[in-house]
Design a protein around this motif. Structure first.
Motif, mmCIF file in Angstrom:
data_model
loop_
_atom_site.group_PDB
_atom_site.id
_atom_site.type_symbol
_atom_site.label_atom_id
_atom_site.label_comp_id
_atom_site.label_asym_id
_atom_site.label_seq_id
_atom_site.Cartn_x
_atom_site.Cartn_y
_atom_site.Cartn_z
ATOM 1 N N ASP A 40 0.992 -1.242 -0.027
ATOM 2 C CA ASP A 40 0.073 -0.387 0.228
ATOM 3 C C ASP A 40 0.936 1.135 0.099
ATOM 4 O OD1 ASP A 40 -1.547 1.879 -0.124
ATOM 5 O OD2 ASP A 40 -2.488 1.144 2.379
ATOM 6 N N MET A 41 0.776 2.048 -1.138
ATOM 7 C CA MET A 41 1.704 3.173 -1.510
ATOM 8 C C MET A 41 1.712 4.313 -0.061
ATOM 9 S SD MET A 41 3.885 2.250 -4.203
ATOM 10 C CE MET A 41 4.273 3.577 -4.057
ATOM 11 N N PHE A 42 0.495 4.570 0.710
ATOM 12 C CA PHE A 42 0.101 5.676 1.255
ATOM 13 C C PHE A 42 0.448 4.843 3.347
ATOM 14 C CE2 PHE A 42 -1.877 6.149 -2.711
ATOM 15 C CZ PHE A 42 -1.620 7.478 -2.608
ATOM 16 N N SER A 43 0.586 3.913 3.640
ATOM 17 C CA SER A 43 0.793 2.713 4.978
ATOM 18 C C SER A 43 2.101 3.763 5.830
ATOM 19 C CB SER A 43 0.448 1.828 4.804
ATOM 20 O OG SER A 43 2.071 0.830 4.054
ATOM 21 N N CYS A 44 3.342 4.218 4.949
ATOM 22 C CA CYS A 44 4.101 4.872 5.558
ATOM 23 C C CYS A 44 4.331 5.851 5.674
ATOM 24 C CB CYS A 44 5.676 3.615 4.877
ATOM 25 S SG CYS A 44 6.604 4.212 5.491
ATOM 26 N N GLU A 45 5.341 5.972 6.920
ATOM 27 C CA GLU A 45 5.220 7.416 7.392
ATOM 28 C C GLU A 45 6.336 8.488 6.845
ATOM 29 O OE1 GLU A 45 4.676 10.582 9.813
ATOM 30 O OE2 GLU A 45 3.766 9.105 9.399
ATOM 31 N N LYS A 46 7.033 7.216 5.517
ATOM 32 C CA LYS A 46 8.521 8.400 4.956
ATOM 33 C C LYS A 46 7.640 8.773 4.221
ATOM 34 C CE LYS A 46 12.020 4.822 6.565
ATOM 35 N NZ LYS A 46 12.791 3.946 6.179
ATOM 36 N N ILE A 47 6.479 8.516 3.572
ATOM 37 C CA ILE A 47 6.094 8.321 1.713
ATOM 38 C C ILE A 47 4.862 9.592 2.239
ATOM 39 C CG2 ILE A 47 7.071 6.813 0.329
ATOM 40 C CD1 ILE A 47 3.874 5.585 0.860
ATOM 41 N N LYS A 48 4.974 10.172 3.128
ATOM 42 C CA LYS A 48 4.228 12.022 3.503
ATOM 43 C C LYS A 48 4.082 12.694 2.503
ATOM 44 C CE LYS A 48 4.139 12.092 8.603
ATOM 45 N NZ LYS A 48 4.187 13.424 9.808
ATOM 46 N N LEU A 49 5.259 12.687 1.496
ATOM 47 C CA LEU A 49 6.120 13.384 0.296
ATOM 48 C C LEU A 49 4.864 13.375 -0.598
ATOM 49 C CD1 LEU A 49 7.749 15.507 -0.203
ATOM 50 C CD2 LEU A 49 9.173 13.828 -1.405
ATOM 51 N N VAL A 50 4.724 11.518 -0.773
ATOM 52 C CA VAL A 50 4.102 11.319 -1.979
ATOM 53 C C VAL A 50 2.138 12.040 -1.988
ATOM 54 C CG1 VAL A 50 3.026 9.427 -3.283
ATOM 55 C CG2 VAL A 50 5.393 9.333 -2.920
ATOM 56 N N LYS A 51 2.028 11.598 -0.454
ATOM 57 C CA LYS A 51 0.644 11.776 -0.295
ATOM 58 C C LYS A 51 0.126 14.210 -0.611
ATOM 59 C CE LYS A 51 0.258 9.426 3.575
ATOM 60 N NZ LYS A 51 -0.318 9.383 5.366
ATOM 61 N N MET A 52 1.018 14.599 -0.085
ATOM 62 C CA MET A 52 1.420 15.471 -0.987
ATOM 63 C C MET A 52 1.599 15.906 -2.124
ATOM 64 S SD MET A 52 1.237 17.388 1.964
ATOM 65 C CE MET A 52 1.394 19.292 1.504
ATOM 66 N N LYS A 53 1.810 14.956 -2.823
ATOM 67 C CA LYS A 53 2.221 15.219 -4.259
ATOM 68 C C LYS A 53 0.915 15.080 -4.708
ATOM 69 C CE LYS A 53 6.670 13.920 -5.056
ATOM 70 N NZ LYS A 53 7.622 12.755 -5.661
ATOM 71 N N HIS A 54 0.105 14.145 -4.481
ATOM 72 C CA HIS A 54 -1.594 13.909 -4.610
ATOM 73 C C HIS A 54 -2.294 14.929 -4.182
ATOM 74 C CE1 HIS A 54 -1.616 9.910 -6.158
ATOM 75 N NE2 HIS A 54 -0.214 9.628 -5.467
ATOM 76 N N ILE A 55 -2.292 15.355 -3.137
ATOM 77 C CA ILE A 55 -3.011 16.423 -2.711
ATOM 78 C C ILE A 55 -3.034 17.928 -3.752
ATOM 79 C CG2 ILE A 55 -3.543 18.059 -0.986
ATOM 80 C CD1 ILE A 55 -2.785 16.152 1.308
ATOM 81 N N CYS A 56 -2.129 18.525 -4.046
ATOM 82 C CA CYS A 56 -1.302 19.620 -3.926
ATOM 83 C C CYS A 56 -1.648 19.279 -6.273
ATOM 84 C CB CYS A 56 -0.092 20.191 -4.125
ATOM 85 S SG CYS A 56 0.411 20.051 -2.047
ATOM 86 N N VAL A 57 -1.617 18.576 -6.359
ATOM 87 C CA VAL A 57 -2.347 18.316 -7.721
ATOM 88 C C VAL A 57 -3.427 18.213 -8.111
ATOM 89 C CG1 VAL A 57 -2.285 16.833 -9.888
ATOM 90 C CG2 VAL A 57 0.142 16.912 -8.566
ATOM 91 N N HIS A 58 -3.865 17.443 -7.350
ATOM 92 C CA HIS A 58 -5.690 17.514 -7.922
ATOM 93 C C HIS A 58 -6.442 18.570 -6.863
ATOM 94 C CE1 HIS A 58 -7.537 13.400 -7.729
ATOM 95 N NE2 HIS A 58 -5.768 13.400 -7.755
ATOM 96 N N GLU A 59 -5.238 19.776 -6.084
ATOM 97 C CA GLU A 59 -6.337 21.391 -5.087
ATOM 98 C C GLU A 59 -5.959 21.829 -6.890
ATOM 99 O OE1 GLU A 59 -5.237 24.278 -2.266
ATOM 100 O OE2 GLU A 59 -3.583 23.581 -2.857
ATOM 101 N N CYS A 60 -4.916 21.616 -7.736
ATOM 102 C CA CYS A 60 -4.756 22.599 -8.972
ATOM 103 C C CYS A 60 -5.117 22.324 -9.958
ATOM 104 C CB CYS A 60 -2.459 22.293 -9.316
ATOM 105 S SG CYS A 60 -2.176 23.093 -10.662
ATOM 106 N N ILE A 61 -5.241 21.035 -10.278
ATOM 107 C CA ILE A 61 -6.340 20.785 -11.375
ATOM 108 C C ILE A 61 -8.134 21.540 -11.186
ATOM 109 C CG2 ILE A 61 -7.205 19.141 -12.649
ATOM 110 C CD1 ILE A 61 -5.074 16.869 -11.825
ATOM 111 N N GLY A 62 -8.020 20.835 -10.179
ATOM 112 C CA GLY A 62 -9.447 21.565 -9.275
ATOM 113 C C GLY A 62 -10.369 23.090 -9.821
ATOM 114 N N LYS A 63 -8.642 23.876 -9.328
ATOM 115 C CA LYS A 63 -8.747 25.193 -9.588
ATOM 116 C C LYS A 63 -8.879 26.006 -10.855
ATOM 117 C CE LYS A 63 -6.411 26.579 -5.289
ATOM 118 N NZ LYS A 63 -5.112 27.495 -4.795
ATOM 119 N N LYS A 64 -8.288 25.079 -11.491
ATOM 120 C CA LYS A 64 -8.440 25.538 -12.908
ATOM 121 C C LYS A 64 -9.715 24.918 -13.947
ATOM 122 C CE LYS A 64 -3.139 25.411 -14.322
ATOM 123 N NZ LYS A 64 -2.950 26.819 -14.733
ATOM 124 N N THR A 65 -9.892 23.802 -13.128
ATOM 125 C CA THR A 65 -11.462 23.363 -13.525
ATOM 126 C C THR A 65 -12.991 24.333 -13.146
ATOM 127 O OG1 THR A 65 -11.365 21.812 -12.610
ATOM 128 C CG2 THR A 65 -10.212 21.637 -15.020
#
Length: 259
Positions: free
Chosen positions: A132-157
């Motif tokens: 599970d790509m989101f189960s480890c503390e070390k990959i908070k960075l990956v979570k943030m990428k998803h959050i930021c990409v979706h926010e960016c797309i949502g604003k543009k649409t």
């Protein structure tokens, strides 16, 4: 007049139930939806890479044609998309952006923003491991990428406001025009959108050593919408594969427990 113990208990239950109904968030704890998100982000990365390959193609001369053919064969492969367990078409595929033009732009922007804080010990976006790509503390960075990409797309649409909050009118219009276009899905989609718009979502999250914040509301809303669609799918449109039956059972248990 005093309130009996029984009435106090009843009021407490109603209060808690109301909080459960009105509050929603997503903490990346659902492995199925995590895989959905990861596949979506990887697809955007592939599209960006494909554009770059196309640019290189124009610049290269005939001496490099053999290597180019290898790259072409790779990108001729269909992008892998998780199939929905509700209906033949993946309704959620078009959430936030149909056609992906803004997605590629947002992906490049976010990835560039994160380069300076990239954790070399974290797995890359191209990791195809079964974990599970989101189960480890070390990959908070990956979570943030998803959050930021979706926010960016949502604003543009225009489904997300500039502050990262939901735009109800924008979401209703977008969902009607781009997601729930088949007759059978219109009622399902309309109810799902309204229920998810009624929720309260967590707002800002901030990555240490990173300037600015990203709002996770778009990802949280998407998770709510996905759950509602998969849980309340019309029986005639349900995929009856074992994995889909297990998914619906798990989601119904989560719903009944108020999670």
């Amino acid at each position: 007049m005093g309130i009996s113990v029984a009435n106090m208990v009843l009021l407490s239950v109603i209060y808690v139930a109301t909080l459960v109904t009105l509050t929603a968030s997503y903490d990346f704890s659902d492995p199925v939806f995590n895989e959905y998100l990861q596949t979506e982000l990887k697809e955007l990365g592939d599209l960006v890479a494909e554009d770059k390959i196309g640019t290189i193609r124009v610049q290269r001369n005939a001496d490099h044609s053999q290597n180019q053919d290898v790259a072409d064969d790779y990108f001729k492969c269909k992008h892998r998309n998780l199939k929905s367990c509700c209906g033949k078409l993946n309704i959620m595929k078009n959430y936030g952006e149909k056609g992906k033009p803004y997605g590629k732009e947002c992906y490049e922007k976010v990835m560039n923003d994160f380069k300076s804080i990239q954790n070399s010990s974290a797995p890359s976006d191209d990791d195809d491991g079964m974990m599970d790509m989101f189960s480890c503390e070390k990959i908070k960075l990956v979570k943030m990428k998803h959050i930021c990409v979706h926010e960016c797309i949502g604003k543009k649409t225009k489904i997300i406001n500039e502050d990262g909050s939901l735009s109800p009118d924008g979401i209703r219009q977008y969902a009607k025009e781009n997601m729930f276009t088949e007759d059978w899905s219109k009622e399902l989609g309309g109810k799902a959108v309204e229920k998810c718009l009624s929720q309260n979502y967590n707002h800002m999250v901030k990555m240490e050593d990173m300037e600015g914040k990203c709002n996770p509301t778009s990802v949280q809303f998407q998770y709510c919408l996905w759950r509602e669609i998969e849980t309340n799918c019309p029986e005639s449109k349900m995929d009856t594969k074992p994995k889909c039956i297990r998914l619906r059972e798990r989601l119904r248990k989560l719903n009944s427990s108020g999670m």
